[in-house]
Design a protein around this motif. Structure first.
Motif, PDB file in Angstrom:
ATOM      1  N   LYS A  52       0.835  -1.203   0.000  1.00 35.01           N
ATOM      2  CA  LYS A  52       0.000   0.000   0.000  1.00 35.01           C
ATOM      3  C   LYS A  52       0.871   1.254   0.000  1.00 35.01           C
ATOM      4  O   LYS A  52       0.632   2.186  -0.766  1.00 35.01           O
ATOM      5  CB  LYS A  52      -0.930   0.000   1.214  1.00 35.01           C
ATOM      6  N   ALA A  53       1.914   1.267   0.836  1.00 34.87           N
ATOM      7  CA  ALA A  53       2.804   2.433   0.911  1.00 34.87           C
ATOM      8  C   ALA A  53       3.586   2.627  -0.386  1.00 34.87           C
ATOM      9  O   ALA A  53       3.865   3.754  -0.780  1.00 34.87           O
ATOM     10  CB  ALA A  53       3.762   2.284   2.087  1.00 34.87           C
ATOM     11  N   ALA A  54       3.926   1.529  -1.061  1.00 38.14           N
ATOM     12  CA  ALA A  54       4.700   1.601  -2.305  1.00 38.14           C
ATOM     13  C   ALA A  54       3.814   1.716  -3.543  1.00 38.14           C
ATOM     14  O   ALA A  54       4.313   1.775  -4.659  1.00 38.14           O
ATOM     15  CB  ALA A  54       5.599   0.371  -2.431  1.00 38.14           C
ATOM     16  N   ARG A  55       2.506   1.699  -3.314  1.00 35.82           N
ATOM     17  CA  ARG A  55       1.531   1.756  -4.415  1.00 35.82           C
ATOM     18  C   ARG A  55       1.761   0.634  -5.424  1.00 35.82           C
ATOM     19  O   ARG A  55       1.880   0.858  -6.628  1.00 35.82           O
ATOM     20  CB  ARG A  55       1.558   3.114  -5.090  1.00 35.82           C
ATOM     21  N   THR A  56       1.853  -0.573  -4.883  1.00 27.91           N
ATOM     22  CA  THR A  56       2.039  -1.761  -5.703  1.00 27.91           C
ATOM     23  C   THR A  56       1.221  -2.891  -5.089  1.00 27.91           C
ATOM     24  O   THR A  56       0.450  -2.659  -4.168  1.00 27.91           O
ATOM     25  CB  THR A  56       3.548  -2.121  -5.808  1.00 27.91           C
ATOM     26  N   SER A  57       1.381  -4.094  -5.572  1.00 25.18           N
ATOM     27  CA  SER A  57       0.618  -5.229  -5.055  1.00 25.18           C
ATOM     28  C   SER A  57       1.422  -6.006  -4.011  1.00 25.18           C
ATOM     29  O   SER A  57       2.656  -5.948  -3.996  1.00 25.18           O
ATOM     30  CB  SER A  57       0.238  -6.176  -6.197  1.00 25.18           C
ATOM     31  N   GLN A  58       0.705  -6.746  -3.193  1.00 19.86           N
ATOM     32  CA  GLN A  58       1.353  -7.598  -2.201  1.00 19.86           C
ATOM     33  C   GLN A  58       2.211  -8.636  -2.905  1.00 19.86           C
ATOM     34  O   GLN A  58       3.315  -8.960  -2.460  1.00 19.86           O
ATOM     35  CB  GLN A  58       0.300  -8.262  -1.301  1.00 19.86           C
ATOM     36  N   ASP A  59       1.730  -9.138  -4.045  1.00 20.16           N
ATOM     37  CA  ASP A  59       2.489 -10.118  -4.821  1.00 20.16           C
ATOM     38  C   ASP A  59       3.823  -9.536  -5.288  1.00 20.16           C
ATOM     39  O   ASP A  59       4.851 -10.209  -5.259  1.00 20.16           O
ATOM     40  CB  ASP A  59       1.653 -10.592  -6.017  1.00 20.16           C
ATOM     41  N   GLN A  60       3.809  -8.271  -5.704  1.00 14.98           N
ATOM     42  CA  GLN A  60       5.042  -7.621  -6.158  1.00 14.98           C
ATOM     43  C   GLN A  60       6.023  -7.454  -4.988  1.00 14.98           C
ATOM     44  O   GLN A  60       7.228  -7.635  -5.148  1.00 14.98           O
ATOM     45  CB  GLN A  60       4.748  -6.259  -6.796  1.00 14.98           C
ATOM     46  N   VAL A  61       5.514  -7.127  -3.808  1.00 12.94           N
ATOM     47  CA  VAL A  61       6.381  -7.018  -2.629  1.00 12.94           C
ATOM     48  C   VAL A  61       7.028  -8.367  -2.341  1.00 12.94           C
ATOM     49  O   VAL A  61       8.227  -8.461  -2.078  1.00 12.94           O
ATOM     50  CB  VAL A  61       5.595  -6.498  -1.402  1.00 12.94           C
ATOM     51  N   SER A  62       6.235  -9.437  -2.421  1.00 13.41           N
ATOM     52  CA  SER A  62       6.754 -10.781  -2.196  1.00 13.41           C
ATOM     53  C   SER A  62       7.857 -11.112  -3.193  1.00 13.41           C
ATOM     54  O   SER A  62       8.919 -11.631  -2.820  1.00 13.41           O
ATOM     55  CB  SER A  62       5.619 -11.800  -2.303  1.00 13.41           C
ATOM     56  N   ARG A  63       7.631 -10.802  -4.463  1.00 15.23           N
ATOM     57  CA  ARG A  63       8.644 -11.077  -5.492  1.00 15.23           C
ATOM     58  C   ARG A  63       9.911 -10.249  -5.253  1.00 15.23           C
ATOM     59  O   ARG A  63      11.026 -10.743  -5.402  1.00 15.23           O
ATOM     60  CB  ARG A  63       8.085 -10.795  -6.889  1.00 15.23           C
ATOM     61  N   THR A  64       9.729  -8.991  -4.864  1.00 15.86           N
ATOM     62  CA  THR A  64      10.875  -8.122  -4.585  1.00 15.86           C
ATOM     63  C   THR A  64      11.708  -8.696  -3.448  1.00 15.86           C
ATOM     64  O   THR A  64      12.940  -8.718  -3.521  1.00 15.86           O
ATOM     65  CB  THR A  64      10.403  -6.690  -4.237  1.00 15.86           C
ATOM     66  N   GLU A  68      17.117 -11.799  -6.144  1.00 12.51           N
ATOM     67  CA  GLU A  68      18.529 -11.661  -5.801  1.00 12.51           C
ATOM     68  C   GLU A  68      19.172 -10.485  -6.519  1.00 12.51           C
ATOM     69  O   GLU A  68      20.270 -10.066  -6.171  1.00 12.51           O
ATOM     70  CB  GLU A  68      19.268 -12.953  -6.136  1.00 12.51           C
ATOM     71  N   ASP A  69      18.501  -9.949  -7.540  1.00 10.21           N
ATOM     72  CA  ASP A  69      19.064  -8.856  -8.321  1.00 10.21           C
ATOM     73  C   ASP A  69      17.970  -7.817  -8.532  1.00 10.21           C
ATOM     74  O   ASP A  69      16.982  -8.087  -9.206  1.00 10.21           O
ATOM     75  CB  ASP A  69      19.572  -9.403  -9.661  1.00 10.21           C
ATOM     76  N   LEU A  70      18.146  -6.643  -7.932  1.00 11.00           N
ATOM     77  CA  LEU A  70      17.143  -5.578  -8.025  1.00 11.00           C
ATOM     78  C   LEU A  70      17.740  -4.329  -8.644  1.00 11.00           C
ATOM     79  O   LEU A  70      18.927  -4.051  -8.468  1.00 11.00           O
ATOM     80  CB  LEU A  70      16.648  -5.188  -6.625  1.00 11.00           C
ATOM     81  N   MET A  71      16.911  -3.572  -9.332  1.00 10.42           N
ATOM     82  CA  MET A  71      17.329  -2.247  -9.777  1.00 10.42           C
ATOM     83  C   MET A  71      17.400  -1.359  -8.538  1.00 10.42           C
ATOM     84  O   MET A  71      16.615  -1.511  -7.601  1.00 10.42           O
ATOM     85  CB  MET A  71      16.328  -1.671 -10.777  1.00 10.42           C
ATOM     86  N   VAL A  72      18.352  -0.445  -8.516  1.00  7.17           N
ATOM     87  CA  VAL A  72      18.510   0.438  -7.359  1.00  7.17           C
ATOM     88  C   VAL A  72      17.231   1.223  -7.114  1.00  7.17           C
ATOM     89  O   VAL A  72      16.798   1.371  -5.963  1.00  7.17           O
ATOM     90  CB  VAL A  72      19.717   1.389  -7.549  1.00  7.17           C
ATOM     91  N   SER A  73      16.562   1.687  -8.165  1.00  7.09           N
ATOM     92  CA  SER A  73      15.333   2.464  -7.993  1.00  7.09           C
ATOM     93  C   SER A  73      14.228   1.630  -7.346  1.00  7.09           C
ATOM     94  O   SER A  73      13.467   2.126  -6.515  1.00  7.09           O
ATOM     95  CB  SER A  73      14.851   3.030  -9.334  1.00  7.09           C
TER      96      SER A  73
END
Length: 122
Positions: A52-64, A68-73
């Protein structure tokens, strides 16, 4: 017959300094390194609350949290949703750690050598 135990600090004190320092560094790294999930747990937030705070889905938070490799942004956005601010530190052996700007572009601070060149040419 029982053997007497030896305190760990005495064992470590007998190690060569190079080995002792390397072991201490590994120990600090193990204690200081956290996963995104551990950080979220530490601030007592659910994935749904972070989403909710990131304006995305719970599924996306789980994937994030599992990646093992994330964009800095993406990482910066996730940490902001946890209520924090992302800072990156560059550690080069034999040098003082440097905080890396996450915004790119022109340097935020001039090095002492750059400052001398700028003031000498002014």
């Amino acid at each position: 017959m029982t053997s007497k135990s030896i305190p760990a600090r005495e064992v470590f004190a007998q190690l060569p300094e190079e080995e002792r320092l390397a072991g201490e560094a590994l120990g600090r790294a193990a204690v200081e390194a956290y996963t995104l999930r551990q950080v979220r747990d530490a601030v007592s937030l659910t994935q749904a609350e972070v989403a909710k705070a990131a304006r995305t889905s719970q599924d996306q938070v789980s994937r994030t949290e599992r990646r093992e490799d994330l964009m800095v942004s993406s990482l910066e956005k996730h940490i902001a949703a946890l209520g924090g601010k992302l800072k990156m530190l560059v550690e080069i052996p034999g040098r003082t750690p440097i905080t890396l700007s996450l915004k790119g572009g022109r340097p935020v601070n001039a090095t002492p050598a750059e400052h001398v060149r700028k003031t000498a040419s002014a």
